[in-house]
Design an enzyme around this catalytic site. Structure first.
Site, short mmCIF file in Angstrom:
data_model
loop_
_atom_site.label_atom_id
_atom_site.label_comp_id
_atom_site.label_asym_id
_atom_site.label_seq_id
_atom_site.Cartn_x
_atom_site.Cartn_y
_atom_site.Cartn_z
N LEU A 36 0.54 -1.28 -0.14
CA LEU A 36 -0.32 0.13 0.24
C LEU A 36 0.91 1.16 -0.08
O LEU A 36 0.21 2.62 0.06
CB LEU A 36 -0.77 0.25 1.34
CG LEU A 36 -2.35 -0.92 0.98
CD1 LEU A 36 -2.68 -1.19 2.21
CD2 LEU A 36 -2.64 -1.11 0.11
N ARG A 37 1.86 1.72 -0.17
CA ARG A 37 2.59 2.43 0.30
C ARG A 37 4.69 2.16 -0.79
O ARG A 37 4.34 0.95 -1.04
CB ARG A 37 3.42 2.67 1.15
CG ARG A 37 4.33 3.81 1.10
CD ARG A 37 4.07 4.58 3.14
NE ARG A 37 3.62 5.23 3.24
CZ ARG A 37 3.79 4.90 4.65
NH1 ARG A 37 4.49 5.62 5.32
NH2 ARG A 37 2.59 5.70 5.39
N ASP B 13 -0.58 -8.53 -6.61
CA ASP B 13 0.97 -8.60 -6.42
C ASP B 13 1.30 -7.25 -6.70
O ASP B 13 1.75 -6.19 -7.59
CB ASP B 13 1.80 -9.19 -7.53
CG ASP B 13 2.96 -9.00 -6.84
OD1 ASP B 13 3.38 -8.98 -5.54
OD2 ASP B 13 4.22 -9.12 -8.21
#
Length: 427
Positions: free
Chosen positions: A67-68, A309
């Site tokens: 998520l980053r 992914d």
């Protein structure tokens, strides 16, 4: 926006967990599914979603999403990834331990869960680190990670030093009731490779990763599963040989399951033929025969899940020589259209495609998700499967533009995503 009672009306409900494929109303109240087909007594909806000519299915469960970006320290950027997930129909995400924060302590687990709760746009399940700091040598405090909320442990893309560490890690994880997630790759065979070891890599002069880097590591892993009896999920398989090995292991009763990344169901080594760094993936895209083997594994049930992914990267992460660029694709919003393309190309049935995104991955984790069974949390998505769109700024929400599909046309958009009965995304 919150509504206590929602009726999703006239949609084609596909819930593979319950073998449901029928046009029927779906009733939601108090954040949960309360009925399918027949309205509960006294049910008066606060909101009606007209789902005529649309699919209604459980929210997607993604077994691998970062998520980053590792090179972007910006909370707003992370919020964008949550919005991308909701727009893509993903309601539950399993985050690998090798993101911008190594998930090797209860404090990091709690931080990630709090961030997800504050965002309110997806349920995040952190995967605890198998080894401290992902150093590949020293086992993490798995008991503490389990108590903090981890369901699984793994080492992400970081290598584990040797088979003895793997064996001790499996035994320790099994003692704490944790699922072990492993991406098999022999680092000595990988070397400094960045593409599949084949004709494309040879023509471009790029160092290759042989298929046996995966199969040698998988053989070792399966032997250790046989020895310990601990349940293992193999993440992001890329070769046909590995699928065959997994099928044999499952037939022998070993507790192993597997997923593949959605882009590996479509792309081959040819995708990097013009040094396109947007096709720099881990594991690399393999041969046409390997792709066929993965599809066979999907359709026959050897592979039980498709994952995104997702790995968003800043623009400058791709502005270098191919070998020097960071690998990974931004792909949360590509799960659905690429899965539907498999259906359109008669690679899998529609029900099987939805199962690979819902009940399959939920079953791996043993969580109450991926189904519309009355009583479960109302994680639902409504899909316009015929809606044509182009991957561009109009629809793309992730901060990462690292996708080989930019400006390409697809069919299939999620029009509504509900998380615990709350509308998290609506077109």
């Amino acid at each position: 926006m919150s509504y206590d009672r929602i009726l999703i009306d006239q949609g084609r409900i596909i819930d593979p967990a319950n073998n449901v494929d029928a046009v029927a109303p779906l009733y939601i109240a108090g954040g949960r599914v309360v009925a399918l087909g027949r309205a509960p007594d006294g049910f008066e909806p606060d909101r009606v979603i007209d789902a005529r000519d649309r699919l209604v299915c459980p929210g997607f469960v993604d077994l691998c999403a970062r998520l980053r970006s590792p090179d972007v320290e910006d909370a707003d950027a992370e919020f964008a990834e949550y919005r991308a997930a909701a727009a893509g129909g993903v309601t539950t995400m399993l985050c690998p331990p090798d993101g911008s924060l190594v998930i090797d302590s209860p404090a990091v687990v709690r931080l990630l869960r709090e961030q997800a709760q504050n965002a309110g746009l997806g349920k995040v399940l952190p995967t605890g680190a198998l080894t401290r700091g992902l150093n590949g040598q020293d086992l993490s405090e798995m008991g503490a990670l389990q108590q903090a909320g981890c369901l699984a442990v793994g080492n992400g893309d970081a290598p584990v030093a040797n088979a003895l560490v793997w064996r001790r890690a499996l035994e320790y994880a099994g003692f704490h009731g944790l699922l072990v997630i492993a991406r098999p790759e022999d680092v000595s065979l990988k070397g400094d490779g960045c593409v599949h070891e084949g004709w494309v890599g040879s023509e471009l002069g790029l160092p290759g990763i042989p298929a046996c880097a995966e199969t040698v590591a998988l053989a070792q892993l399966l032997a250790l599963v046989e020895q310990t009896g601990v349940r293992v999920h193999v993440n992001r398989l890329s070769t046909a040989r590995a699928v065959d090995m997994l099928a044999l292991a499952q037939a022998q009763g070993l507790p192993v399951s597997a997923d593949i990344a959605i882009h590996h169901a479509h792309l081959t080594e040819a995708a990097v033929g013009n040094f396109d760094a947007n096709a720099h993936a881990v594991p690399p895209f393999r041969t046409v025969d390997d792709r066929a083997g993965l599809i066979k594994g999907l359709s026959q049930g050897v592979i039980c899940a498709l994952c995104s992914d997702h790995h968003p990267l800043a623009l400058d992460a791709r502005q270098d020589a191919f070998q020097a660029t960071l690998p990974g694709l931004a792909s949360l919003q590509m799960l659905l259209p690429l899965a539907l393309r498999l259906v359109e190309e008669n690679e899998v049935t529609l029900s099987r495609a939805i199962a690979l995104l819902t009940s399959g991955p939920a079953g791996v984790l043993g969580i109450e998700a991926g189904t519309l069974t009355p009583g479960v949390s109302a994680d639902v998505c409504v899909i316009d499967s015929g809606r044509e769109w182009t991957v561009n700024e109009s629809f793309w929400l992730s901060c990462g533009r690292n996708t080989p599909y930019w400006n390409k046309a697809f069919k299939g958009l999620v029009t509504h995503t509900l998380i615990s009965g709350r509308l998290a995304s609506e077109l």
